[in-house]
Design an enzyme around this catalytic site. Sequence first.
Site: not given
Length: 115
Positions: A7-10, A74
Amino acid sequence: MEKVFVYGTLRAGQSNHRLLRQALLLGRCQLPCGYLLYDFGGYPGAVRQPAGSALVGEVYEVDSVTFAALDVLEEYPAVYTREQIETDFGLAWIYLYVRSVAGLPVIAHGDWCQR
């Protein structure tokens, strides 16, 4: 192979997406209400919150090497934990933030890429 909801930087076009270069994108997905997405500046963190909003992301199928690399990124399990959730593509892992989020801004609409 494992499925992972990111849901983010990936996500595609974001700073850490390169870690998923060997992964298969299954598709975009929106989780139902029940999450709050916090803005840490350069990256987000999601936490379960019954009164929260939906969470927008993508589901990938990853091999064991990529899954291990995601754990390192993470800082699992010290900073993020992971849980399996139901997605449009079946069960997938999600990384959820485990430290204090006091005072951090919330991304109310739940979409990191639209912040």
